[in-house]
Design a protein around this motif. Structure first.
Motif, PDB file in Angstrom:
ATOM      1  N   VAL A 161     -19.546 -42.809 -26.010  1.00 52.21           N
ATOM      2  CA  VAL A 161     -19.519 -42.267 -24.649  1.00 52.21           C
ATOM      3  C   VAL A 161     -18.173 -41.575 -24.477  1.00 52.21           C
ATOM      4  N   GLU A 162     -18.200 -40.302 -24.114  1.00 50.03           N
ATOM      5  CA  GLU A 162     -16.964 -39.520 -24.042  1.00 50.03           C
ATOM      6  C   GLU A 162     -16.065 -39.996 -22.913  1.00 50.03           C
ATOM      7  N   ILE A 163     -14.782 -40.158 -23.228  1.00 52.20           N
ATOM      8  CA  ILE A 163     -13.755 -40.484 -22.241  1.00 52.20           C
ATOM      9  C   ILE A 163     -12.619 -39.479 -22.416  1.00 52.20           C
ATOM     10  N   ALA A 164     -11.580 -39.606 -21.623  1.00 56.89           N
ATOM     11  CA  ALA A 164     -10.441 -38.698 -21.744  1.00 56.89           C
ATOM     12  C   ALA A 164      -9.815 -38.845 -23.124  1.00 56.89           C
ATOM     13  N   ASN A 165      -9.727 -37.723 -23.841  1.00 56.84           N
ATOM     14  CA  ASN A 165      -9.074 -37.659 -25.155  1.00 56.84           C
ATOM     15  C   ASN A 165      -9.797 -38.437 -26.250  1.00 56.84           C
ATOM     16  N   GLY A 166     -11.050 -38.828 -26.027  1.00 59.27           N
ATOM     17  CA  GLY A 166     -11.742 -39.561 -27.083  1.00 59.27           C
ATOM     18  C   GLY A 166     -13.093 -40.097 -26.653  1.00 59.27           C
ATOM     19  N   TYR A 167     -13.419 -41.293 -27.157  1.00 57.65           N
ATOM     20  CA  TYR A 167     -14.727 -41.886 -26.891  1.00 57.65           C
ATOM     21  C   TYR A 167     -14.594 -43.400 -26.712  1.00 57.65           C
ATOM     22  N   ALA A 168     -15.529 -43.945 -25.950  1.00 56.45           N
ATOM     23  CA  ALA A 168     -15.696 -45.395 -25.897  1.00 56.45           C
ATOM     24  C   ALA A 168     -16.885 -45.733 -26.785  1.00 56.45           C
ATOM     25  N   VAL A 169     -16.707 -46.734 -27.642  1.00 52.93           N
ATOM     26  CA  VAL A 169     -17.805 -47.207 -28.483  1.00 52.93           C
ATOM     27  C   VAL A 169     -18.457 -48.373 -27.747  1.00 52.93           C
ATOM     28  N   MET A 170     -19.765 -48.236 -27.477  1.00 51.78           N
ATOM     29  CA  MET A 170     -20.455 -49.206 -26.628  1.00 51.78           C
ATOM     30  C   MET A 170     -21.619 -49.851 -27.374  1.00 51.78           C
ATOM     31  N   ASP A 171     -21.857 -51.121 -27.064  1.00 49.17           N
ATOM     32  CA  ASP A 171     -23.003 -51.807 -27.653  1.00 49.17           C
ATOM     33  C   ASP A 171     -24.220 -51.620 -26.746  1.00 49.17           C
ATOM     34  N   ALA A 172     -25.298 -52.361 -27.011  1.00 44.91           N
ATOM     35  CA  ALA A 172     -26.553 -52.173 -26.291  1.00 44.91           C
ATOM     36  C   ALA A 172     -26.547 -52.782 -24.896  1.00 44.91           C
ATOM     37  N   THR A 173     -25.473 -53.502 -24.520  1.00 41.29           N
ATOM     38  CA  THR A 173     -25.475 -54.216 -23.234  1.00 41.29           C
ATOM     39  C   THR A 173     -25.639 -53.331 -22.004  1.00 41.29           C
ATOM     40  N   PRO A 174     -24.944 -52.205 -21.753  1.00 42.35           N
ATOM     41  CA  PRO A 174     -23.884 -51.653 -22.596  1.00 42.35           C
ATOM     42  C   PRO A 174     -22.509 -52.198 -22.212  1.00 42.35           C
ATOM     43  N   LYS A 175     -21.691 -52.422 -23.214  1.00 39.38           N
ATOM     44  CA  LYS A 175     -20.342 -52.931 -22.991  1.00 39.38           C
ATOM     45  C   LYS A 175     -19.403 -52.216 -23.944  1.00 39.38           C
ATOM     46  N   VAL A 176     -18.230 -51.837 -23.438  1.00 44.75           N
ATOM     47  CA  VAL A 176     -17.232 -51.178 -24.283  1.00 44.75           C
ATOM     48  C   VAL A 176     -16.641 -52.200 -25.248  1.00 44.75           C
ATOM     49  N   ILE A 177     -16.712 -51.918 -26.525  1.00 43.75           N
ATOM     50  CA  ILE A 177     -16.131 -52.831 -27.508  1.00 43.75           C
ATOM     51  C   ILE A 177     -14.957 -52.202 -28.272  1.00 43.75           C
ATOM     52  N   LEU A 178     -14.774 -50.897 -28.065  1.00 36.46           N
ATOM     53  CA  LEU A 178     -13.712 -50.209 -28.781  1.00 36.46           C
ATOM     54  C   LEU A 178     -13.472 -48.855 -28.120  1.00 36.46           C
ATOM     55  N   GLN A 179     -12.217 -48.443 -28.051  1.00 39.08           N
ATOM     56  CA  GLN A 179     -11.897 -47.104 -27.579  1.00 39.08           C
ATOM     57  C   GLN A 179     -11.198 -46.350 -28.699  1.00 39.08           C
ATOM     58  N   ILE A 180     -11.630 -45.105 -28.911  1.00 34.55           N
ATOM     59  CA  ILE A 180     -11.039 -44.303 -29.991  1.00 34.55           C
ATOM     60  C   ILE A 180     -10.544 -42.976 -29.417  1.00 34.55           C
ATOM     61  N   TYR A 181      -9.413 -42.506 -29.946  1.00 38.32           N
ATOM     62  CA  TYR A 181      -8.759 -41.326 -29.394  1.00 38.32           C
ATOM     63  C   TYR A 181      -8.587 -40.257 -30.480  1.00 38.32           C
ATOM     64  N   LYS A 182      -8.814 -39.004 -30.087  1.00 42.89           N
ATOM     65  CA  LYS A 182      -8.827 -37.890 -31.033  1.00 42.89           C
ATOM     66  C   LYS A 182      -7.468 -37.663 -31.694  1.00 42.89           C
ATOM     67  N   THR A 183      -7.529 -37.188 -32.939  1.00 49.88           N
ATOM     68  CA  THR A 183      -6.343 -36.718 -33.656  1.00 49.88           C
ATOM     69  C   THR A 183      -6.621 -35.270 -34.085  1.00 49.88           C
ATOM     70  N   THR A 184      -5.758 -34.700 -34.897  1.00 48.39           N
ATOM     71  CA  THR A 184      -5.989 -33.337 -35.375  1.00 48.39           C
ATOM     72  C   THR A 184      -7.138 -33.275 -36.375  1.00 48.39           C
ATOM     73  N   ASN A 185      -7.519 -34.413 -36.954  1.00 48.06           N
ATOM     74  CA  ASN A 185      -8.671 -34.475 -37.851  1.00 48.06           C
ATOM     75  C   ASN A 185      -9.885 -34.941 -37.044  1.00 48.06           C
ATOM     76  N   PRO A 186     -10.965 -34.145 -36.977  1.00 46.20           N
ATOM     77  CA  PRO A 186     -12.103 -34.510 -36.131  1.00 46.20           C
ATOM     78  C   PRO A 186     -12.833 -35.778 -36.564  1.00 46.20           C
ATOM     79  N   ASN A 187     -12.547 -36.275 -37.759  1.00 46.19           N
ATOM     80  CA  ASN A 187     -13.217 -37.480 -38.244  1.00 46.19           C
ATOM     81  C   ASN A 187     -12.333 -38.731 -38.190  1.00 46.19           C
ATOM     82  N   ILE A 188     -11.064 -38.563 -37.815  1.00 48.90           N
ATOM     83  CA  ILE A 188     -10.114 -39.674 -37.780  1.00 48.90           C
ATOM     84  C   ILE A 188      -9.652 -39.892 -36.341  1.00 48.90           C
ATOM     85  N   PHE A 189      -9.672 -41.153 -35.889  1.00 45.84           N
ATOM     86  CA  PHE A 189      -9.302 -41.480 -34.516  1.00 45.84           C
ATOM     87  C   PHE A 189      -8.302 -42.630 -34.500  1.00 45.84           C
TER      88      PHE A 189
END
Length: 224
Positions: A161-189
């Motif tokens: 789920v998109e958030i400012a500068n990155g994404y929230a990783v959510m389970d089926a609940t839905p519940k946020v279990i991890l937040q990831i933030y963008k770097t210069t590499n689109p595959n690395i957070f």
């Protein structure tokens, strides 16, 4: 038992990486091209390098985790165009991750007037030139000790789920279990799990979260 099997697979995979072919990253659009793969140059270059026993990836595709996390585990192939109105002329440079030129082919030329035919000819002429390069294979040190823990989250599918500068990783609940933030590499957070910080690598249909806990490496895999 499942964790032991996963650890053994990981050790085998990392240990055997040294056996792999030399990896080269190439561009899908070089500076002299107006659009991606114009004249089929880039696909042809990939085919020529592959036929010369290299493992080849485009820089903008999803890369293997060992390359995505450390570009020094691969070389870069740069196609240089020195053409003029009379002749199509290119050469290939092979560089390391610090942009040092390790090898440069001679200029290969074509006097074909039609651009497509000319580029097909010069790219083919690069093949014998590449055989002059005798690379020192980049080797990854064998791992004698496995990570402290490998956790594979296979019991649920996760979503971004998109958030400012990155994404929230959510389970089926839905519940946020991890937040990831963008770097210069689109595959690395840069990842944050309720104060536990680490690196998140996005792969095809899965993601890998790596962090240290009590000075021991923990690897978590999320399926999407």
């Amino acid at each position: 038992m499942k964790k032991i099997l996963l650890i053994l697979i990981t050790i085998f995979t990392i240990g055997s990486f040294a056996q792999k072919k030399q990896t080269i990253l190439i561009s899908s659009k070089y500076d002299f091209q107006e659009k991606k793969n114009s004249h089929n140059i880039n696909n042809m270059l990939k085919a020529i390098l592959t036929s010369n026993n290299y493992q080849v990836y485009f820089e903008d595709e999803i890369l293997p985790i060992e390359i995505a996390q450390n570009r020094c585990n691969a070389l870069t192939g740069v196609l240089v165009d020195d053409s003029n109105v009379f002749v199509t002329k290119v050469k290939l440079q092979i560089k390391d991750c610090k942009n040092n030129i390790l090898f440069e082919t001679a200029d290969v030329k074509s006097r074909e007037k039609e651009s497509q035919a000319a580029f097909i000819e010069v790219i083919k002429l690069l093949s014998p030139e590449l055989k002059k390069y005798k690379p020192v294979v980049i080797q990854k040190k064998e791992v004698t000790e496995s990570p402290s823990e490998i956790i594979t989250n296979t019991n649920v599918k996760y979503q971004f789920v998109e958030i400012a500068n990155g994404y929230a990783v959510m389970d089926a609940t839905p519940k946020v279990i991890l937040q990831i933030y963008k770097t210069t590499n689109p595959n690395i957070f840069i990842a944050d799990k309720f104060g536990v910080k680490g690196v998140f690598t996005k792969l095809v249909n899965r993601g890998v979260f790596e962090y240290y806990l009590n000075d021991k490496l923990v690897v978590e895999e999320f399926l999407f």
